[in-house]
Scaffold this active site. Sequence first.
Site, PDB file in Angstrom:
ATOM      1  N   GLY A 190      51.953  19.044 -24.582  1.00  0.00           N
ATOM      2  CA  GLY A 190      51.106  18.044 -25.243  1.00  0.00           C
ATOM      3  C   GLY A 190      50.744  16.844 -24.401  1.00  0.00           C
ATOM      4  O   GLY A 190      49.975  15.979 -24.860  1.00  0.00           O
ATOM      5  N   GLY A 191      51.276  16.745 -23.188  1.00  0.00           N
ATOM      6  CA  GLY A 191      50.843  15.686 -22.277  1.00  0.00           C
ATOM      7  C   GLY A 191      51.483  14.332 -22.496  1.00  0.00           C
ATOM      8  O   GLY A 191      50.955  13.318 -22.041  1.00  0.00           O
ATOM      9  N   ARG A 202      63.840  15.561 -33.803  1.00  0.00           N
ATOM     10  CA  ARG A 202      63.298  16.893 -34.063  1.00  0.00           C
ATOM     11  C   ARG A 202      64.261  17.774 -34.858  1.00  0.00           C
ATOM     12  O   ARG A 202      63.849  18.461 -35.795  1.00  0.00           O
ATOM     13  CB  ARG A 202      62.943  17.560 -32.726  1.00  0.00           C
ATOM     14  CG  ARG A 202      61.798  16.893 -32.044  1.00  0.00           C
ATOM     15  CD  ARG A 202      61.522  17.455 -30.663  1.00  0.00           C
ATOM     16  NE  ARG A 202      60.255  16.942 -30.162  1.00  0.00           N
ATOM     17  CZ  ARG A 202      59.695  17.310 -29.020  1.00  0.00           C
ATOM     18  NH1 ARG A 202      60.309  18.193 -28.248  1.00  0.00           N
ATOM     19  NH2 ARG A 202      58.535  16.810 -28.639  1.00  0.00           N
TER      20      ARG A 202
END
Length: 516
Positions: A98-99, A343
Amino acid sequence: MSEDTKKPKNLSRRDFLKTTGGVAAIAGMTVGALAGTAKESSAAAGPMPKKWDDAYDVIVVGTGFAGLAAAIEAKNARATVAVIEKMPVHGGNSIINGGDFCAPDTKLQKAAGVQDSAELMYKDMMKAGQYLNQPELAKTVAYGAKDALEWCESLGARFTKLGFHGGHSVKRANQTVNASGSEVVNKLYDKANAVGAKIETRTKMVRLIANKDGRIVGMEVKKGYKFPDENSGKTAFIKAKKAVILTSGGFSRDLPLRQLQDPRLNDRFESTNQPGATGEALLAACMAGAMDLQMDWIQLGPWTSPDEKGFGHVPLFCERLVGYGPMINPKTGKRFFKETGNRKERADAIILVGDPVIIMGDSYAVPKQVFPNALQKGMEAGAIKKFDTLEDLAKFYNMPVDVFKKEIDRWNSFVEQKKDADFDCMIFPDAKPTVTAPFYAARLWPKVHHTMGGLVIDKNAQVKGFDFKPVKGLYAAGEVTGGVHGAVRLGGVAMADCVVFGRIAGKNAAKEKAWG
């Protein structure tokens, strides 16, 4: 047949990204049970070849962030370098990343007035990792991240937006200009070529080769390999005069191997990874005497959608909205967990719900936070929906309208107060109540995203064996290693991990004394 076992034909780059399948490379192998002496390790790694087909100072396996960074630094140190990649294109998982590059004290943070430090990033990593992280490895990443990001910038990579990921204390995700890891991968790839590293795709490492003393001296490969056909390719032997660097990624696509580690992860859980994330290089290293750790800590992305394949566009929608919009359990019409939790916390909470949940935002939060291309592509794919009213949204997801609207009113009161009395979600100073139509929403169901366990390395990126001593001639960096992240990898820290340790591995491998 599950999606994880389909074998694509005539694999192209488009297929590569669309395909959700992987292979069970070495199913049933008992990882972690391969202790032995150096001589036993050399026997496990197989016989020496009668002749070498090629020879380089350093051989790098993998063309993602870590592999390309290692290749550049090894070349900078005047080593001859070959980089092999089993897939038909370079980039691995990194190119569909996702950068987001988490690093402290960056230019984007300073422009946004964010106070951060390497020590705070280290503490965040350790807390999320439940203190199972190897401290010196986590500290190496946290304290090296800023320099690694600036090194990528020096090679042309552009970072233009500051974002947040659950579990971090502050906004520290420096997003690439195209919200993709390809911005960094392609700059590293160009540089590696420019400095003279030889990069060969469709070349798969079959096994590492050790001498009688257990030193890694090269590898057997298959050239012309066509993933995932194990009968394809021509056998060749490449000599590594100084060292091999493994940067081959994790094993999220190897269904039997991941279920061996975590039996919950059956084919109901798809993966965000590219299909080549099958882990056989990691197992080959174990066969050659390398030690592994924490293989059963496998991370699920709580921000993925069952309504699109692979990584998709919804993660870039979801993660930008946490702290700006609520997550709702459609079964009840109510929130169910802290949106800015890490997460593992969020993925476990969704699994307990038992069915997909939704993330939503209004016409203030979504255009403000979400990369326009991600929103457009997600809507075109049907994974992100647009609604004129909250009633329409509730009816679409079969939620009790009155309960849902009352819950939104409650969320809005928390946003106005900047304090969440129900779940302690972090609410950002510029967040506003979710009141302005149109409204956007997407369904969320976890997908296997990152394997935290892997090869044991030290702060020099040198792989350790079962005798706790370095395996001579073997280095590793990135997701193939374990210990950096402990129980949970924080979002955006993979890029930092890969570039920091990839550079270290490249520099140190090039310093090794050639064995012959």
